[in-house]
Design a protein around this motif. Sequence first.
Motif, PDB file in Angstrom:
ATOM      1  N   ARG A  81      10.555  -5.506  -8.672  1.00 45.15           N
ATOM      2  CA  ARG A  81      11.582  -5.376  -7.628  1.00 45.15           C
ATOM      3  C   ARG A  81      12.875  -4.735  -7.645  1.00 45.15           C
ATOM      4  O   ARG A  81      13.699  -4.015  -6.817  1.00 45.15           O
ATOM      5  CB  ARG A  81      11.716  -7.002  -7.123  1.00 45.15           C
ATOM      6  CG  ARG A  81      10.584  -7.355  -6.512  1.00 45.15           C
ATOM      7  CD  ARG A  81      10.795  -9.226  -6.270  1.00 45.15           C
ATOM      8  NE  ARG A  81       9.769  -9.483  -5.796  1.00 45.15           N
ATOM      9  CZ  ARG A  81       9.417 -11.063  -5.609  1.00 45.15           C
ATOM     10  NH1 ARG A  81      10.319 -11.800  -6.155  1.00 45.15           N
ATOM     11  NH2 ARG A  81       8.441 -11.299  -4.913  1.00 45.15           N
ATOM     12  N   ARG A  86      13.082  -3.047  -2.143  1.00 47.08           N
ATOM     13  CA  ARG A  86      12.388  -2.914  -1.095  1.00 47.08           C
ATOM     14  C   ARG A  86      12.793  -2.047  -0.018  1.00 47.08           C
ATOM     15  O   ARG A  86      12.170  -1.373   0.561  1.00 47.08           O
ATOM     16  CB  ARG A  86      12.580  -4.493  -0.286  1.00 47.08           C
ATOM     17  CG  ARG A  86      11.892  -4.642   0.995  1.00 47.08           C
ATOM     18  CD  ARG A  86      12.260  -6.076   1.597  1.00 47.08           C
ATOM     19  NE  ARG A  86      11.697  -6.027   2.860  1.00 47.08           N
ATOM     20  CZ  ARG A  86      10.347  -6.894   3.257  1.00 47.08           C
ATOM     21  NH1 ARG A  86       9.817  -7.265   1.872  1.00 47.08           N
ATOM     22  NH2 ARG A  86       9.795  -6.920   4.373  1.00 47.08           N
ATOM     23  N   ASP A  87      14.217  -1.792  -0.024  1.00 51.51           N
ATOM     24  CA  ASP A  87      14.930  -0.772   1.068  1.00 51.51           C
ATOM     25  C   ASP A  87      14.348   0.455   0.710  1.00 51.51           C
ATOM     26  O   ASP A  87      14.069   1.440   1.387  1.00 51.51           O
ATOM     27  CB  ASP A  87      16.462  -0.657   1.106  1.00 51.51           C
ATOM     28  CG  ASP A  87      16.805  -2.247   1.474  1.00 51.51           C
ATOM     29  OD1 ASP A  87      16.135  -2.858   2.043  1.00 51.51           O
ATOM     30  OD2 ASP A  87      18.066  -2.710   1.120  1.00 51.51           O
ATOM     31  N   ARG A 163       3.232  -1.408  -5.717  1.00 50.24           N
ATOM     32  CA  ARG A 163       4.635  -1.610  -5.273  1.00 50.24           C
ATOM     33  C   ARG A 163       5.065  -0.576  -4.125  1.00 50.24           C
ATOM     34  O   ARG A 163       5.601  -0.771  -3.209  1.00 50.24           O
ATOM     35  CB  ARG A 163       5.778  -1.727  -6.244  1.00 50.24           C
ATOM     36  CG  ARG A 163       7.048  -2.126  -5.830  1.00 50.24           C
ATOM     37  CD  ARG A 163       7.464  -3.486  -5.353  1.00 50.24           C
ATOM     38  NE  ARG A 163       8.682  -3.588  -4.594  1.00 50.24           N
ATOM     39  CZ  ARG A 163       9.001  -4.676  -4.145  1.00 50.24           C
ATOM     40  NH1 ARG A 163       8.341  -5.497  -3.877  1.00 50.24           N
ATOM     41  NH2 ARG A 163      10.519  -4.899  -3.749  1.00 50.24           N
ATOM     42  N   PRO A 167       5.781  -3.042   1.369  1.00 46.04           N
ATOM     43  CA  PRO A 167       5.406  -4.726   1.428  1.00 46.04           C
ATOM     44  C   PRO A 167       4.633  -4.921   2.753  1.00 46.04           C
ATOM     45  O   PRO A 167       4.663  -3.904   3.965  1.00 46.04           O
ATOM     46  CB  PRO A 167       6.777  -5.262   1.891  1.00 46.04           C
ATOM     47  CG  PRO A 167       7.749  -3.983   2.250  1.00 46.04           C
ATOM     48  CD  PRO A 167       7.046  -2.767   1.660  1.00 46.04           C
ATOM     49  N   GLY A 205      12.276 -12.281   0.890  1.00 45.04           N
ATOM     50  CA  GLY A 205      12.327 -10.835   0.220  1.00 45.04           C
ATOM     51  C   GLY A 205      12.035 -10.899  -1.144  1.00 45.04           C
ATOM     52  O   GLY A 205      10.890 -11.348  -1.873  1.00 45.04           O
ATOM     53  N   ASP A 206      13.154 -10.036  -1.752  1.00 46.80           N
ATOM     54  CA  ASP A 206      13.166  -9.712  -3.458  1.00 46.80           C
ATOM     55  C   ASP A 206      13.770 -10.701  -4.041  1.00 46.80           C
ATOM     56  O   ASP A 206      13.909 -10.658  -5.255  1.00 46.80           O
ATOM     57  CB  ASP A 206      13.580  -8.421  -3.468  1.00 46.80           C
ATOM     58  CG  ASP A 206      12.360  -7.349  -3.016  1.00 46.80           C
ATOM     59  OD1 ASP A 206      11.006  -7.902  -2.765  1.00 46.80           O
ATOM     60  OD2 ASP A 206      12.704  -6.150  -2.656  1.00 46.80           O
TER      61      ASP A 206
END
Length: 354
Positions: A81, A86-87, A163, A167, A205-206
Amino acid sequence: MAHAYVTFRIRLARHALADFIASFKSSGEIVVLVFGQVLIGLFALIAMPPMAASALPFYQSIPLLLAHGMAMSLPLFLLRRRVLPRDVVLAMHPLPIPPRIALAADALVAGILAGPLALAYIVSAAIWMSQGPEWLQADRALPATVFSFLVTCGCSSAILHLRARGPRPGPRLRRLTTLALGEPWRGPRIAYLWHRLFWLPFWRGDNVIGHQQSALLLGAIASAVAWTMAPAGIMGGVLDLTASASLILLADRGDKAVREQLGVLRPIMAAWPLQRRALEMCARAFSLAPVALLLALLFGAGLWQHTAGHVYLTLAMLAPVLLVAIPRFNPRARVGLVVASIVILTAVGSEIWN
């Protein structure tokens, strides 16, 4: 000339690694001061499993080498992560990145992050080759170690590739979203605010705080149970150190996470019509709930029947409270308090079963 996407991924990985080292600085000092000798021993032993497995028959050594290589990719699984936030994953989704370039970037990043492991393998293998134990087969040990390392790199590349695919909302994410959108809450208002502002963000989230504290709690419970059942001696001393360190680190990491979350929330809560001080004290007090559970387990195991047990339980209650109650902490002073608490608890705990 390297593709722009590959260059971006490498720079992102280096930044993530530097950020992780900076965030792990205080915890690293604690681990080195408390477990320094153990870490040196583990560093020397890191190449032993694949070298020992190479002495077995082929049909037995290959599964062991595969399992070892997969296990050594666990640190990158925990860092995925940070390496691919994620962004960034969401931003890369619509980009026309060729699959070949994406796979090459994943492999290069995995190789960069596995570099320290390769260095550790070289040093450890050199130690074992110089010692020359009877079970060592030099002609098979080094290829087996290289094979295990390649398996680690392959697993790490696969982790990064999965990854990077992006997501996908699962049942748990949908359940949390539904809960956040307006399920009725029955209970005190302060508990409602703590649940929404601290509990849910630590699992969403992360954010890995929820998983981190759960792993620490399970490890602390396992080491505490093993310590109370182990006979006096070297193993009892090791379990005493592990249980004491787990207890203090559980309190330290929980309080640090709450303080960081408060730093994010304070500018937002400044305009809210609520008793901010009471909410902050409640959140910091709730961070001690896992420690209270562990102390209850130790109390039920019979530590209170010994004089040293009385002292141990008293200190084990006092040290976490001090970590939480002191308003501001110099990082060095906090590390000193954590290390001193672990050392004192370990020393007192060594006298309980004697």
